[in-house]
Design a protein around this motif. Structure first.
Motif, PDB file in Angstrom:
ATOM      1  N   ASP A 106      36.752 -37.567 -74.710  1.00 11.65           N
ATOM      2  CA  ASP A 106      36.373 -37.786 -73.312  1.00 11.65           C
ATOM      3  C   ASP A 106      35.837 -39.192 -73.092  1.00 11.65           C
ATOM      4  O   ASP A 106      35.985 -39.747 -72.004  1.00 11.65           O
ATOM      5  CB  ASP A 106      35.373 -36.721 -72.854  1.00 11.65           C
ATOM      6  N   ILE A 166      31.925 -29.260 -75.517  1.00 11.38           N
ATOM      7  CA  ILE A 166      32.059 -28.963 -76.953  1.00 11.38           C
ATOM      8  C   ILE A 166      30.754 -29.337 -77.648  1.00 11.38           C
ATOM      9  O   ILE A 166      30.046 -30.251 -77.213  1.00 11.38           O
ATOM     10  CB  ILE A 166      33.257 -29.720 -77.562  1.00 11.38           C
ATOM     11  N   CYS A 196      29.080 -32.213 -75.094  1.00 14.05           N
ATOM     12  CA  CYS A 196      29.805 -33.204 -74.291  1.00 14.05           C
ATOM     13  C   CYS A 196      29.652 -32.829 -72.821  1.00 14.05           C
ATOM     14  O   CYS A 196      29.823 -31.667 -72.450  1.00 14.05           O
ATOM     15  CB  CYS A 196      31.276 -33.216 -74.682  1.00 14.05           C
ATOM     16  N   CYS A 254      32.136 -36.438 -76.069  1.00  9.71           N
ATOM     17  CA  CYS A 254      32.907 -36.393 -77.307  1.00  9.71           C
ATOM     18  C   CYS A 254      33.823 -37.611 -77.312  1.00  9.71           C
ATOM     19  O   CYS A 254      34.029 -38.250 -76.277  1.00  9.71           O
ATOM     20  CB  CYS A 254      33.721 -35.095 -77.392  1.00  9.71           C
ATOM     21  N   CYS A 257      33.487 -31.640 -71.542  1.00  4.46           N
ATOM     22  CA  CYS A 257      34.170 -30.445 -72.057  1.00  4.46           C
ATOM     23  C   CYS A 257      33.209 -29.440 -72.698  1.00  4.46           C
ATOM     24  O   CYS A 257      33.619 -28.341 -73.068  1.00  4.46           O
ATOM     25  CB  CYS A 257      35.269 -30.830 -73.038  1.00  4.46           C
TER      26      CYS A 257
HETATM   27 ZN   LIG Z   1      34.384 -33.806 -74.407  1.00  7.64          ZN
END
Ligand SMILES: [Zn+2]
Length: 254
Positions: free
Chosen positions: A76, A24, A19, A73, A22
């Motif tokens: 987000d 992830i 992402c 993600c 973030c």
């Molecule tokens: Zn994210």
């Protein structure tokens, strides 16, 4: 127009399967299955709908082009489309650029960093409560605890104390009464808070680790509690995650 395969491949590759906001991992293993769960979303920066997020009547070009897309993600994706005053077109383009630079420089340092992503780089969530720690250690067969280098006896005692406490309870947690588990959760809240005061954060997750014994004999996969304590200024912390290399294999008997 739809997003072409070529654009889609570029989007995932340049984002390092992460992402943009973030970081992830967007391809995650599903427990007890060999398939991967894809949680990444290919999002439009400028919406092609008249009243959609960041819609711009003077936008020229193809909405489904690489330049107007970013990988996020689900959380987000919702955030950027709900908070368009904060997540403007300019800001998102900047985030995308920064993220792609991060992926590229990481790859320059270690070309295998993302090639073998499933085995190497992990995102460990920040642990905020004793309950979260107990959920991680509940039912595991092994512990894989680690910490950043410690400078004082006081630090060593505090960090060691939490690890000792968790190890003591791994085997007996399943047989404990709910009331005692709840009390233990509160005790652990206190430990997490004291570590935070000393400048440490706790990250953790459950992982499957493959064990190999003598002559690389496969001993199977074991559910493991991975918990890492680092200083709060550790550069591997990205928002609420610790991004670091963790091996999925452990060797014994050498
Ligand atoms: Zn994210």
């Amino acid at each position: 127009m739809a997003i072409t395969d070529k654009t889609r491949k570029a989007l995932w590759a340049k984002s390092g399967n992460r992402c943009i906001l973030c970081r992830i991992e967007l391809v995650q293993e599903v427990e007890s299955s060999n398939s991967n769960l894809i949680i990444g979303q290919e999002c439009h920066i400028v919406s092609e709908k008249g009243k959609g997020p960041r819609a711009n009547p003077s936008f020229k070009g193809n909405y489904d082009d690489y330049n107007n897309l970013m990988l996020l993600c689900a959380n987000d994706h919702k955030r950027i489309d709900d908070l368009t005053e904060i997540y403007t077109t300019e800001k998102l383009l900047q985030f995308k650029q920064n993220h792609e630079n991060w992926v590229r420089t990481t790859l320059e340092k270690d070309v295998t960093a993302f090639a073998n992503d499933q085995e190497n780089i992990r995102s460990l969530p920040l642990i905020k409560s004793g309950k979260q720690l107990l959920d991680i250690i509940n039912g595991v067969h092994m512990s894989d605890f680690d910490n950043e280098e410690l400078n004082t006896i006081e630090e060593a005692e505090k960090v060691g104390n939490l690890f000792d406490l968790l190890k003591d309870y791994i085997d007996i947690l399943e047989d404990m009464r709910m009331t005692d588990i709840a009390k233990l959760g509160i005790e652990l809240n206190g430990e997490i808070a004291e570590l935070k005061e000393m400048g440490f954060l706790v990250f953790g997750t459950k992982r499957h680790i493959k064990l190999r014994g003598e002559n690389f004999k496969d001993l199977g996969a074991f559910e493991t509690a991975s918990i890492v304590i680092v200083r709060k200024d550790n550069p591997s912390i990205v928002s609420d995650f610790l991004i670091a290399k963790f091996s999925n294999k452990m060797n014994f008997g050498f």
